[in-house]
Design a protein around this motif. Structure first.
Motif, PDB file in Angstrom:
ATOM      1  N   SER A 197       3.612   6.509   0.984  1.00 12.41           N
ATOM      2  CA  SER A 197       4.007   5.423   1.542  1.00 12.41           C
ATOM      3  C   SER A 197       2.944   4.075   1.004  1.00 12.41           C
ATOM      4  O   SER A 197       3.347   3.117   1.333  1.00 12.41           O
ATOM      5  CB  SER A 197       3.400   5.533   2.938  1.00 12.41           C
ATOM      6  OG  SER A 197       1.836   5.737   3.214  1.00 12.41           O
ATOM      7  N   ASN A 198       2.560   4.268  -0.061  1.00 12.07           N
ATOM      8  CA  ASN A 198       1.676   3.330  -0.471  1.00 12.07           C
ATOM      9  C   ASN A 198       2.721   2.653  -1.721  1.00 12.07           C
ATOM     10  O   ASN A 198       3.186   3.271  -2.583  1.00 12.07           O
ATOM     11  CB  ASN A 198       0.600   3.906  -1.520  1.00 12.07           C
ATOM     12  CG  ASN A 198      -0.293   3.128  -1.983  1.00 12.07           C
ATOM     13  OD1 ASN A 198       0.020   1.890  -2.367  1.00 12.07           O
ATOM     14  ND2 ASN A 198      -1.687   3.412  -2.071  1.00 12.07           N
TER      15      ASN A 198
ATOM     16  N   ARG B  80       1.936   0.997  -4.040  1.00  7.06           N
ATOM     17  CA  ARG B  80       1.624   1.007  -5.408  1.00  7.06           C
ATOM     18  C   ARG B  80       2.007   2.389  -6.011  1.00  7.06           C
ATOM     19  O   ARG B  80       2.172   2.321  -7.263  1.00  7.06           O
ATOM     20  CB  ARG B  80       0.189   0.794  -5.612  1.00  7.06           C
ATOM     21  CG  ARG B  80      -0.293  -0.644  -5.469  1.00  7.06           C
ATOM     22  CD  ARG B  80      -1.776  -0.924  -5.877  1.00  7.06           C
ATOM     23  NE  ARG B  80      -2.081  -0.576  -7.269  1.00  7.06           N
ATOM     24  CZ  ARG B  80      -3.299  -0.518  -7.887  1.00  7.06           C
ATOM     25  NH1 ARG B  80      -4.297  -0.531  -7.108  1.00  7.06           N
ATOM     26  NH2 ARG B  80      -3.302  -0.122  -9.038  1.00  7.06           N
TER      27      ARG B  80
ATOM     28  N   ASN C 124       0.581   9.948  -2.240  1.00 11.55           N
ATOM     29  CA  ASN C 124       0.999   9.282  -1.010  1.00 11.55           C
ATOM     30  C   ASN C 124       2.362   8.241  -1.170  1.00 11.55           C
ATOM     31  O   ASN C 124       2.203   7.151  -1.673  1.00 11.55           O
ATOM     32  CB  ASN C 124      -0.183   8.374  -0.619  1.00 11.55           C
ATOM     33  CG  ASN C 124      -0.069   7.463   0.665  1.00 11.55           C
ATOM     34  OD1 ASN C 124       1.064   7.579   1.401  1.00 11.55           O
ATOM     35  ND2 ASN C 124      -1.140   6.711   0.849  1.00 11.55           N
TER      36      ASN C 124
ATOM     37  N   ASP D  77      -0.652   5.642   7.376  1.00 12.42           N
ATOM     38  CA  ASP D  77       0.785   4.679   6.850  1.00 12.42           C
ATOM     39  C   ASP D  77       1.915   5.719   6.846  1.00 12.42           C
ATOM     40  O   ASP D  77       2.930   4.984   6.942  1.00 12.42           O
ATOM     41  CB  ASP D  77       0.230   4.360   5.259  1.00 12.42           C
ATOM     42  CG  ASP D  77      -0.890   3.193   5.349  1.00 12.42           C
ATOM     43  OD1 ASP D  77      -1.021   2.633   6.479  1.00 12.42           O
ATOM     44  OD2 ASP D  77      -1.835   3.420   4.508  1.00 12.42           O
ATOM     45  N   CYS D  78       1.680   7.061   6.531  1.00 14.82           N
ATOM     46  CA  CYS D  78       2.721   7.817   6.469  1.00 14.82           C
ATOM     47  C   CYS D  78       3.456   8.098   7.591  1.00 14.82           C
ATOM     48  O   CYS D  78       4.738   8.046   7.866  1.00 14.82           O
ATOM     49  CB  CYS D  78       2.382   9.363   5.762  1.00 14.82           C
ATOM     50  SG  CYS D  78       1.991   9.159   3.938  1.00 14.82           S
TER      51      CYS D  78
ATOM     52  N   CYS E 243      -3.636  10.180  -1.036  1.00 18.72           N
ATOM     53  CA  CYS E 243      -3.584  10.191   0.550  1.00 18.72           C
ATOM     54  C   CYS E 243      -5.065   9.999   0.941  1.00 18.72           C
ATOM     55  O   CYS E 243      -5.340   9.375   2.214  1.00 18.72           O
ATOM     56  CB  CYS E 243      -2.922  11.263   1.285  1.00 18.72           C
ATOM     57  SG  CYS E 243      -1.029  11.305   1.027  1.00 18.72           S
TER      58      CYS E 243
ATOM     59  N   ASN F 253      -1.992  11.056   7.729  1.00 17.02           N
ATOM     60  CA  ASN F 253      -2.011   9.775   7.028  1.00 17.02           C
ATOM     61  C   ASN F 253      -1.577   8.669   7.928  1.00 17.02           C
ATOM     62  O   ASN F 253       0.002   8.807   8.219  1.00 17.02           O
ATOM     63  CB  ASN F 253      -1.695   9.691   5.835  1.00 17.02           C
ATOM     64  CG  ASN F 253      -1.763   8.312   5.074  1.00 17.02           C
ATOM     65  OD1 ASN F 253      -1.070   7.503   5.351  1.00 17.02           O
ATOM     66  ND2 ASN F 253      -2.736   8.282   4.059  1.00 17.02           N
TER      67      ASN F 253
ATOM     68  N   PHE G  39      -4.420   4.950  -5.906  1.00 15.89           N
ATOM     69  CA  PHE G  39      -3.336   4.608  -5.495  1.00 15.89           C
ATOM     70  C   PHE G  39      -2.250   5.695  -5.221  1.00 15.89           C
ATOM     71  O   PHE G  39      -1.231   5.363  -4.482  1.00 15.89           O
ATOM     72  CB  PHE G  39      -2.577   3.330  -6.079  1.00 15.89           C
ATOM     73  CG  PHE G  39      -2.272   3.599  -7.398  1.00 15.89           C
ATOM     74  CD1 PHE G  39      -3.006   2.820  -8.345  1.00 15.89           C
ATOM     75  CD2 PHE G  39      -0.987   4.018  -7.695  1.00 15.89           C
ATOM     76  CE1 PHE G  39      -2.823   3.095 -10.018  1.00 15.89           C
ATOM     77  CE2 PHE G  39      -0.910   4.236  -9.164  1.00 15.89           C
ATOM     78  CZ  PHE G  39      -1.645   3.831 -10.175  1.00 15.89           C
TER      79      PHE G  39
END
Ligand code: ACM
Length: 548
Positions: A306-307, A309, A304, A347-348, A284, A345, A281
């Protein structure tokens, strides 16, 4: 035999001697020092009176001094009524929180301060004024027989409230007893912030109970040496970490010396050890292999942000920091955080669009803002202010508000000014010359480290903090700090060699008005320091001590 006879004579003349011609070799130099005539002599029955203070904390400061004095000299001071006392500690609420005055005559010593910290600093100065630095080190001195203090009037008021030292234990780990030694020397120089850099690409050094793999995995690597160019990793299993209990022991030790600890967890960059512990988690690219880094430099393997978690993880880490460290500040790093992995990435990319920015540095700021909001929801006693390295100024800091502090290291003077102009607080820790892990001379005897030997004692001393800054910005300048990075430094003795005596030069910048600071005078006073280093058992750079 000769020494014995000499000390006997000194003892007989105690109280009658004419003051030595030289000003006492005090570091940091007080704002004002007036020499008197003769000296005060500790007797077997020196009597002390201590003013009342909430929690008896001034009495506690005195008791610790008295215990050190007894351990080194055998002198046992007793308590007395105010009128009968040889030494008086008097609370004066008009003085600044760390200020004190020390008035020594042949008959008595009178100390005034507003707070326990001021009394502590006054008594540290008293130790520096004694004929042997053994008392500062709490070691028995068998030679000195007459424990005298030169008649002097001293007033002290620190120039800056933040007088710090940072040690990087992410790259190399030194352990509790070495940290205590450094705290002792910091206290001798009246430094008041120990910035403990506890996490790096190359190692995570603090137990976090909710994430045991941080220390099962992240505290260990397969090389003691960090690779760089021709220097290759050596394959040794190497590492270590502090448990909560260890850290609390260090906190208590620091508190007794009026030093606040500022823990630093450097996220989301410099986090490869954390990523290697929980790639599922934090990474990236969790599908790839991640390990605690064996090399020097700046790793691209960042968290990462943007996660959700990863955000929850950071909040949990902050919670444990707050639980262990009862002080006002937490440092969340923020330096040298490459954005390549975020740029690649999805999500980012999506999160950056959502926050309405095209600057990936703002993703980092968004991550910090979530941590700041988390802290803001806590009860008052658990509130903490956040510190960041000056690279965060490359993003829009507005979402973090004005109550953050920027530690200015790269292009430090300009960065600090930028921070102050944005209304943020700042601490000066210029890489050149306040990174006191860099080589302090070009002599062949210098240990391996960074730099070219140009961060000399003189260069460190001559850095003028807050130079030319307009008066309306000066309140944002909290102070100064020396930093020690350990990519090249693997043992505590080399840390000390590089650190001393340059730390003394930074301490003086923290205390002494700029107009009173002159290197030749400092160098002369510095000659008294090796005695303390030797008693305390710390190594130091010898090249500025012709006697050594
Ligand atoms: C730093 O020297 N990377 C803060």
């Amino acid at each position: 035999m000769k020494i014995k006879r000499l000390t006997c004579v000194v003892a007989c003349l105690c109280g009658l001697t004419i003051a030595l011609a030289q000003t006492p070799a005090l570091i940091p130099l007080p704002a004002s020092i007036e020499k008197g005539q003769g000296s005060f002599c500790f007797k077997a029955k020196t009597k002390v009176w201590v003013d009342a203070y909430p929690g008896d904390s001034v009495q506690m400061v005195w008791n610790r001094f008295a215990s050190d004095l007894k351990a080194s000299t055998g002198i046992k001071c007793g308590m007395a009524k105010a009128g009968k006392a040889d030494i008086r500690l008097e609370v004066d609420g008009q003085m600044g929180p760390e200020a004190y005055s020390l008035d020594i005559t042949t008959r008595r010593v009178h100390i005034r301060a507003a707070k326990p910290a001021g009394f502590f600093y006054a008594l540290q100065t008293l130790k520096q004024l004694l004929p042997s630095r053994a008392v500062m080190a709490r070691v028995k001195d068998e030679i000195v027989k007459a424990w005298t203090l030169p008649a002097t009037i001293i007033t002290y008021q620190p120039r800056f409230g933040w007088r710090g030292f940072m040690l990087d234990e992410g790259r190399h780990f030194f352990g509790k007893e070495e940290i205590k030694k450094l705290l002792d020397v910091m206290a001798a120089y009246k430094l008041n912030r120990f910035h403990w850099h506890l996490t790096e690409d190359q190692g995570w050094r603090l137990e976090i109970k909710k994430y045991p793999r941080l220390t099962e995995v992240g505290a260990w690597r397969e090389s003691k040496v960090l690779g760089w160019g021709d220097t290759k990793p050596d394959g040794l299993h190497y590492g270590g970490f502090y448990t909560h209990e260890d850290a609390r022991e260090i906190v208590a030790y620091a508190r007794e010396r009026f030093i606040e600890i500022v823990p630093e967890v450097d996220i989301p960059g410099h986090s490869q050890a954390a990523v290697a512990s929980y790639p599922e988690f934090l990474s990236c690219d969790p599908q790839n292999h991640h390990e605690v880094w064996l090399w020097q430099g700046v790793s691209g393997d960042v968290i990462n942000v943007s996660n959700p978690r990863a955000v929850a993880f950071a909040k949990d880490v902050v919670d444990e920091l707050i639980d262990i460290f009862p002080f006002g500040y937490i440092h969340l790093g923020g330096d040298e955080c490459p954005t390549n992995k975020w740029e690649a990435n999805a999500d980012c990319q999506k999160q950056l669009a959502e926050i309405g920015s095209t600057n990936y540095r703002d993703l980092q700021i968004n991550f910090y803002r979530q941590l700041q909001d988390h802290i803001a929801q806590k009860p008052k006693a658990e509130q903490r202010k956040l510190i960041f390295w000056n690279e965060v100024l490359h993003g829009n800091t507005a979402p973090l508000g004005k109550d953050i502090t920027i530690m200015a290291w790269v292009g430090a003077d300009a960065a600090a000014k930028d921070a102050a102009e944005r209304g943020l607080y700042t601490i000066l820790t210029p890489q050149i010359p306040y990174y006191i892990n860099r080589r302090q001379s070009d002599l062949p005897t210098e240990p391996r480290s960074q730099g070219y030997g140009t961060e000399t004692v003189e260069a460190v001393y001559n850095y003028a903090p807050m130079n030319g800054i307009a008066e309306n910005l000066q309140a944002k300048y909290m102070g100064v700090q020396a930093n020690f990075w350990t990519e090249w430094v693997e043992d505590a003795s080399t840390v000390q060699y590089l650190m001393f005596p340059r730390l003394a030069a930074v301490a003086e910048a923290g205390w002494t008005p700029q107009s009173l600071r002159h290197y030749p005078d400092f160098l002369q006073r510095l000659q008294a320091e090796p005695a303390y280093y030797d008693w305390r058992g710390v190594n130091y750079g010898k090249h500025v001590f012709p006697q050594k």
